[in-house]
Scaffold this motif. Structure first.
Motif, PDB file in Angstrom:
ATOM      1  N   GLY A  11       0.784  -1.222   0.000  1.00  0.00           N
ATOM      2  CA  GLY A  11       0.000   0.000   0.000  1.00  0.00           C
ATOM      3  C   GLY A  11       0.813   1.268   0.000  1.00  0.00           C
ATOM      4  N   GLU A  71       3.387   4.238  -1.250  1.00  0.00           N
ATOM      5  CA  GLU A  71       3.673   4.868  -2.542  1.00  0.00           C
ATOM      6  C   GLU A  71       5.160   4.743  -2.853  1.00  0.00           C
ATOM      7  OE1 GLU A  71       2.002   8.827  -4.263  1.00  0.00           O
ATOM      8  OE2 GLU A  71       3.982   9.334  -3.443  1.00  0.00           O
ATOM      9  N   LYS A 112       0.089   4.421 -10.890  1.00  0.00           N
ATOM     10  CA  LYS A 112      -1.049   5.290 -10.588  1.00  0.00           C
ATOM     11  C   LYS A 112      -1.021   6.583 -11.397  1.00  0.00           C
ATOM     12  CE  LYS A 112      -3.028   2.653  -7.569  1.00  0.00           C
ATOM     13  NZ  LYS A 112      -4.357   2.057  -7.855  1.00  0.00           N
ATOM     14  N   THR A 119       1.842   2.176  -6.545  1.00  0.00           N
ATOM     15  CA  THR A 119       1.411   1.665  -5.248  1.00  0.00           C
ATOM     16  C   THR A 119       1.900   0.233  -5.086  1.00  0.00           C
ATOM     17  OG1 THR A 119      -0.567   3.055  -5.264  1.00  0.00           O
ATOM     18  CG2 THR A 119      -0.561   1.163  -3.771  1.00  0.00           C
TER      19      THR A 119
END
Length: 721
Positions: free
Chosen positions: A122, A124, A177, A187
């Motif tokens: 999860g 970045e 993303k 991600t």
């Protein structure tokens, strides 16, 4: 194409548990071991050679040229100590993408990274092309400066440790993303601890184009060009592996580059690593001298449920062409454990039963704890599988497929008079169907003009000053650009002239009588090649006849005299159950203002062919009875042949390929002469079932093919029709 069935003749389960008999020779499936810190020293390489390594792989992806040069120096010393032949394979960096991280060199010159990067699911992660960026858990600087222009939102990126295994913690999946300038924001899809050299693999989210990002990268990196030029000036390199091969034109481009360096004898192994290669597999297999199924990257680009079918199809196509085919990533757990898993052992055996020629070991020998045990274990698994391999079924399967190809070609000729015909040109389409589950309109898929895989105008491969108009070259972590020179990507088809044909395997059927006239069947002797009814060349017909003869008389050995390797590869194609002794006679050949001894590299190159045992003869020796006696004496010492064994010989006598059958004497050191077997009876091979015709591969024997037999004692019960 239907998969081959594995018929196991042994149905006595308890007897399977009996200890396996030791193998005194290296015939059968071959082992290629990657040289690295775990097996860099001379004594370690000696142990690998004695365990059965037949080819040493130098991977240019990681490690400075100086380290690889030292590895080859140690390998030379190990070869001298063991008096064993060993081929050398240079594996290129090519289109491989890497995360740029700082490193130091240990006392032996091998690069090491300090610390690991801990990434949580999860989180970045930004992949950037900024040359000033420093690697961290949230920022990954990439080596390719055009990366941000080749990736789209929704794509999947895989970042893993160099030669990572599926169970390794250093495996990270990212979903793109957004793309903001030089930064690609992603991600993390899983937890990972990223350690060591990190490589990047791209998966396009667009199912229609099926094109990976690597397809737009240069064929060779600057590091590759420098390393190949540097290493080949001091060492003989037998093979160069082309990473992320897209199609046959990539192979032609590398061939041009090697030829300009004077490496005409060096063979090319094409690595099949993504869907692009599967779509274009027919042209790749035809152009290359051999194929490596790089299952690590290929398994990331192909759905898991399709991988088994893809592997079997690729191996089958290579078997039909007579091209060596190598698989990778078989016993990953042996990098840290002295014993493979049940699944890994079964995987190796199934690959042998499918028809693979060799196994390439990566992390297991490069950084593994048990490199010698790994080589010995994998070879033992291969030998057990070879004992139950359906040799007769494989032979009949090849001849049946040959008949089907002939009928399909005849139909094409009737419909299109000027069509360029290649061996089973439907191969790429069938592989595309396997991995995608659909066939594109008109069965053309991405091969069609204007599709995502068509790359437009190509430029020829050159070693020239780089131009500002050319795309930037892919930078390697060790640099290594040759002074004043750069590799310009080869992307333009060769205009006119004689097509370049591999000296291994079957001749492409696209070659007409005019284009192949004055091409030798097995060497550069200028012999005309005449087509005949079944459209297979004479070397192929004589190879299948030799294997059928050896099977019918239960021969102990096949001897092939080789000058280019084609006949030897074709005999190996039919997978005889007995070893194939390939006798290579070195010869002097002038090149510009110098003379060089050629032939040694061919002997080593035969080391990746299944069932082949190469042997070097004295330079300048002609093909005669004395050479045959010397070969048989050497074969006896190596345990390849025994007293009273029959030996099938394939040789060229007065511009004709000849199959000759001889019998070993009672001592087993030489073959009997006519006077030695006065009470024997001469054998008419035409009366043996299956030899009157060309074993279903053709309808007649090729012109100038002769069957010459020495008298054979009447002790052979297999001669019944």
């Amino acid at each position: 194409m239907k998969a081959k069935l594995h018929f196991l003749e042994q149905d006595d389960v308890p007897s399977i548990l009996n200890p396996a008999s030791p193998t005194p020779h290296i015939a059968g499936t071959k082992i290629i071991a990657t040289i690295g810190p775990a097996c860099h020293e001379v004594d370690q390489l000696v142990e690998l050679l004695e365990c059965g390594m037949s080819c040493a792989r130098i991977d240019l992806t990681w490690g400075p040229v100086e380290y690889h040069r030292k590895s080859l120096q140690n390998l030379q010393l190990a070869i001298k100590q063991t008096r064993r032949l060993c081929a050398v394979l240079l594996d290129t960096l090519g289109r491989e993408l890497m995360i740029r991280r700082s490193y130091t060199l240990d006392e032996r010159g091998w690069p090491k990274h300090e610390g690991a990067l801990d990434v949580k699911r999860g989180a970045e992660v930004v992949i950037t092309t900024d040359i000033n960026a420093v690697a961290s858990s949230s920022c990954f600087p990439i080596t390719y400066p055009n990366f941000h222009n080749l990736v789209n939102v929704g794509d999947t990126l895989f970042i893993g440790r160099y030669l990572v295994s599926g169970a390794d913690d250093s495996s990270l999946y990212l979903e793109v993303k957004s793309v903001e300038g030089n930064n690609v924001k992603c991600t993390a899809q899983n937890d990972a601890v990223m350690d060591g050299l990190l490589t990047v693999t791209h998966h396009s989210a667009n199912e229609e184009d099926r094109m990976s990002m690597q397809a737009d990268l240069p064929l060779l990196s600057e590091h590759d060009v420098h390393a190949i030029r540097d290493i080949t000036t001091q060492f003989e390199v037998d093979f160069v592996a082309l990473t992320f091969t897209r199609d046959g034109e990539d192979v032609d481009g590398l061939r041009d580059f090697l030829d300009k360096l004077g490496l005409e004898q060096t063979k090319i192994l094409a690595k099949v690593e993504n869907q692009t290669a599967l779509y274009n597999f027919a042209s790749i297999a035809t152009a290359a001298d051999g194929v490596i199924i790089s299952r690590g990257n290929l398994g990331l680009d192909v759905a898991p449920e399709k991988m088994a079918r893809v592997q079997k199809e690729v191996v089958s196509k290579c078997n039909l062409l007579g091209k060596p085919v190598i698989i990778t990533r078989v016993v990953d757990t042996m990098a840290t454990a002295p014993r493979p898993t049940r699944a890994e052992a079964t995987d190796v055996a199934n690959a042998v039963l499918d028809g693979t020629d060799g196994v390439l070991l990566g992390a297991e020998t490069l950084r593994g704890k048990y490199p010698a045990i790994t080589v010995k274990t994998v070879l033992a698994i291969c030998r057990q599988a070879e004992e139950v391999f359906d040799y007769s079924g494989h032979f009949e399967w090849l001849t049946l497929q040959g008949e089907m190809d002939d009928r399909a070609m005849t139909r094409r000729k009737r419909t299109t008079s000027n069509e360029d015909l290649t061996i089973d040109s439907s191969a790429s389409g069938h592989l595309a169907t396997i991995q995608s589950g659909v066939v594109a309109p008109g069965q053309q898929g991405p091969m069609a003009t204007g599709s995502p895989l068509s790359r437009g105008t190509r430029t020829s491969f050159d070693l020239a000053e780089s131009s500002g108009s050319l795309p930037p070259l892919h930078k390697a972590p060790f640099g290594g650009k040759a002074p004043g020179q750069a590799a310009v990507v080869s992307m333009q088809a060769r205009a006119g002239g004689m097509p370049k044909v591999s000296s291994f395997g079957s001749l492409p059927r696209s070659l007409s009588d005019q284009s192949m006239r004055k091409r030798s069947m097995d060497g550069d002797r200028g012999l005309p090649v005449q087509p005949f009814t079944s459209q297979i060349d004479k070397a192929e017909s004589i190879a299948s006849t030799a294997v059928r003869t050896a099977d019918k008389i239960n021969a102990g050995l096949i001897i092939v005299y080789a000058s280019s390797g084609r006949t030897a590869s074709l005999v190996a194609k039919y997978r005889p159950k007995m070893p194939i002794l390939t006798l290579v006679v070195p010869h002097l050949k002038s090149s510009a203002l110098k003379w060089e001894l050629q032939g040694r590299s061919l002997a080593r190159q035969c080391l990746i062919m299944r069932g082949v045992v190469p042997m070097l003869a004295a330079p300048g020796a002609g093909i005669n009875d004395h050479m045959l006696q010397e070969a048989l004496s050497a074969a006896t010492k190596r345990g390849l042949v025994h007293a009273h064994d029959h030996v099938v010989c394939v040789m060229s006598i007065k511009d004709s390929l000849v199959v000759k059958v001889v019998t070993m004497d009672s001592i087993g050191t030489r073959c009997m002469r006519h006077t030695d077997s006065a009470q024997g009876s001469e054998v008419d091979l035409s009366k043996i079932s299956g030899l009157a015709e060309l074993s279903k591969s053709g309808t007649v024997l090729a012109p100038e093919i002769k069957l010459d037999t020495e008298p054979i004692p009447p002790r052979v019960p297999a001669l019944k029709a």
